[in-house]
Design a protein around this motif. Structure first.
Motif, PDB file in Angstrom:
ATOM      1  N   THR A  73       0.822  -1.202   0.000  1.00 57.89           N
ATOM      2  CA  THR A  73       0.000   0.000   0.000  1.00 57.89           C
ATOM      3  C   THR A  73       0.860   1.257   0.000  1.00 57.89           C
ATOM      4  O   THR A  73       1.900   1.312   0.669  1.00 57.89           O
ATOM      5  CB  THR A  73      -0.942   0.049   1.220  1.00 57.89           C
ATOM      6  N   ALA A  74       0.396   2.272  -0.714  1.00 58.21           N
ATOM      7  CA  ALA A  74       1.129   3.541  -0.777  1.00 58.21           C
ATOM      8  C   ALA A  74       1.191   4.193   0.598  1.00 58.21           C
ATOM      9  O   ALA A  74       2.182   4.855   0.941  1.00 58.21           O
ATOM     10  CB  ALA A  74       0.463   4.468  -1.784  1.00 58.21           C
ATOM     11  N   GLU A  75       0.143   4.001   1.399  1.00 60.65           N
ATOM     12  CA  GLU A  75       0.112   4.589   2.736  1.00 60.65           C
ATOM     13  C   GLU A  75       1.218   4.000   3.617  1.00 60.65           C
ATOM     14  O   GLU A  75       1.891   4.725   4.350  1.00 60.65           O
ATOM     15  CB  GLU A  75      -1.252   4.351   3.388  1.00 60.65           C
ATOM     16  N   ALA A  76       1.394   2.685   3.538  1.00 61.37           N
ATOM     17  CA  ALA A  76       2.437   2.039   4.326  1.00 61.37           C
ATOM     18  C   ALA A  76       3.820   2.478   3.857  1.00 61.37           C
ATOM     19  O   ALA A  76       4.725   2.686   4.663  1.00 61.37           O
ATOM     20  CB  ALA A  76       2.305   0.515   4.223  1.00 61.37           C
ATOM     21  N   ALA A  77       3.987   2.623   2.540  1.00 61.35           N
ATOM     22  CA  ALA A  77       5.269   3.061   2.001  1.00 61.35           C
ATOM     23  C   ALA A  77       5.607   4.467   2.471  1.00 61.35           C
ATOM     24  O   ALA A  77       6.742   4.761   2.860  1.00 61.35           O
ATOM     25  CB  ALA A  77       5.240   3.001   0.476  1.00 61.35           C
ATOM     26  N   ALA A  78       4.607   5.347   2.452  1.00 55.46           N
ATOM     27  CA  ALA A  78       4.826   6.713   2.925  1.00 55.46           C
ATOM     28  C   ALA A  78       5.171   6.722   4.406  1.00 55.46           C
ATOM     29  O   ALA A  78       6.020   7.502   4.862  1.00 55.46           O
ATOM     30  CB  ALA A  78       3.575   7.559   2.672  1.00 55.46           C
ATOM     31  N   ALA A  79       4.544   5.827   5.163  1.00 55.89           N
ATOM     32  CA  ALA A  79       4.817   5.736   6.600  1.00 55.89           C
ATOM     33  C   ALA A  79       6.252   5.299   6.854  1.00 55.89           C
ATOM     34  O   ALA A  79       6.902   5.785   7.794  1.00 55.89           O
ATOM     35  CB  ALA A  79       3.830   4.770   7.259  1.00 55.89           C
ATOM     36  N   MET A  80       6.766   4.389   6.040  1.00 54.00           N
ATOM     37  CA  MET A  80       8.154   3.955   6.189  1.00 54.00           C
ATOM     38  C   MET A  80       9.115   5.137   6.093  1.00 54.00           C
ATOM     39  O   MET A  80      10.030   5.291   6.895  1.00 54.00           O
ATOM     40  CB  MET A  80       8.542   2.938   5.095  1.00 54.00           C
ATOM     41  N   VAL A  81       8.903   5.955   5.082  1.00 48.79           N
ATOM     42  CA  VAL A  81       9.780   7.098   4.851  1.00 48.79           C
ATOM     43  C   VAL A  81       9.626   8.122   5.969  1.00 48.79           C
ATOM     44  O   VAL A  81      10.613   8.712   6.432  1.00 48.79           O
ATOM     45  CB  VAL A  81       9.478   7.742   3.480  1.00 48.79           C
ATOM     46  N   GLU A  82       8.397   8.325   6.428  1.00 47.26           N
ATOM     47  CA  GLU A  82       8.162   9.276   7.513  1.00 47.26           C
ATOM     48  C   GLU A  82       8.829   8.812   8.803  1.00 47.26           C
ATOM     49  O   GLU A  82       9.435   9.611   9.532  1.00 47.26           O
ATOM     50  CB  GLU A  82       6.659   9.447   7.736  1.00 47.26           C
ATOM     51  N   ILE A  83       8.733   7.532   9.087  1.00 46.28           N
ATOM     52  CA  ILE A  83       9.376   6.973  10.277  1.00 46.28           C
ATOM     53  C   ILE A  83      10.889   7.144  10.181  1.00 46.28           C
ATOM     54  O   ILE A  83      11.555   7.531  11.156  1.00 46.28           O
ATOM     55  CB  ILE A  83       9.009   5.492  10.448  1.00 46.28           C
TER      56      ILE A  83
END
Length: 294
Positions: A73-83
């Motif tokens: 999911t794009a949301e999970a990918a964005a969360a990885m980068v944010e973390i």
């Protein structure tokens, strides 16, 4: 710290990192100073499947944080980068390792089953790559390692969807490498690992676990993740302490005017190639294959 490999000040995101190859990559980088986002989908009970690896890294004096989410999911990918950015800084390294495999005859596997596998193996890689890309372009540096497979290069029985997802890594890596903005130091390569992991244990006898340990692949991925790697679009087949570079070759050109189409087509030179992923792997893990009589 390990001499020529010093990742101090760098941040890596490793997907599928709770066990097997991903865990080995995360540990290898962390012991050399790299801060690591250990990404994996949550365990069946909803708990963090990545936290144990994080604790292992921290216990050894390293820096790591868990990311729990569906890789596709794009949301999970964005969360990885944010973390990554929140805890350590924008990612310098992205290792796309998450994937699933299932041996299923092409005649009986359903489209829904194939789509599920492709969503995780292929789309999960693409959304992660898209998520880390802006930060790497902004800083002008990045190392990206996509996980392919000899199955994706040579084919594998009852693995059409899996092989398709892994073969796609080659075209993806080579195309993205061409799209790297001029003046930036971003390298994109493919690893085709051969190792005893939860994904492959059905095909490899447990007695070969040490011989085919993911730890023997980690140094290759580590080098591809380092400033020492200055090439892109490479396919590296590694396992059991061995490594080689796979290449795509074409034979000489023949003109259709040379004769009728059947004569011309039969005259095309066939370059030597492996007949299957297991034939290819025989040279990467020779002692195991010899002992099994394959």
């Amino acid at each position: 710290m390990s001499g020529e490999f010093d990742f101090t000040g760098q941040t890596a995101i490793v997907t599928g990192a709770s066990k097997g190859l991903g865990r080995a990559y995360a540990l290898w980088l962390a012991t050399r100073g790299c801060a690591v986002v250990v990404s994996n989908r949550p365990a069946g009970d909803g708990s963090s499947s990545a936290q144990a690896v994080v604790e292992e890294i921290v216990a050894k004096g390293g820096r790591a944080v868990a990311h729990d989410g569906p890789v596709q999911t794009a949301e999970a990918a964005a969360a990885m980068v944010e973390i990554a950015a929140t805890h350590f800084g924008a990612p310098d390294i992205f290792i796309s390792n998450a994937g699933i495999q299932a041996f299923r005859p092409f005649s009986t596997v359903t489209l829904e089953e194939m789509r599920e596998l492709l969503d995780i193996n292929l789309w999960g890689c693409i959304v992660g790559l898209k998520a880390v890309w802006p930060a790497m372009v902004d800083k002008g540096y990045g190392r990206i390692v996509l996980t392919g497979s000899s199955a994706g290069l040579w084919g594998q029985k009852q693995s059409a969807d899996y092989a398709a997802s892994k073969g796609a890594m080659v075209g993806l890596a080579r195309s993205v490498a061409i799209d790297v903005p001029k003046g930036t130091d971003i390298r994109v390569n493919v690893i085709a690992p051969a190792a005893y992991t939860p994904l492959s244990m059905g095909s490899i006898d447990p007695k070969w676990a040490d011989y085919a340990s993911p730890d023997h692949v980690a140094p290759v991925v580590g080098w591809l993740s380092s400033p020492l790697c200055q090439s892109s679009g490479g396919i590296y087949h590694a396992g059991a302490g061995n490594v080689r570079r796979a290449q795509i070759l074409e034979g000489p050109v023949h003109r259709l005017a040379e004769g009728d189409i059947d004569t011309v087509m039969h005259a095309l030179d066939r370059q030597p190639e492996w007949t299957s992923s297991f034939a290819s792997g025989a040279e990467i893990m020779p002692e195991m294959v010899k002992a099994s009589g394959s």
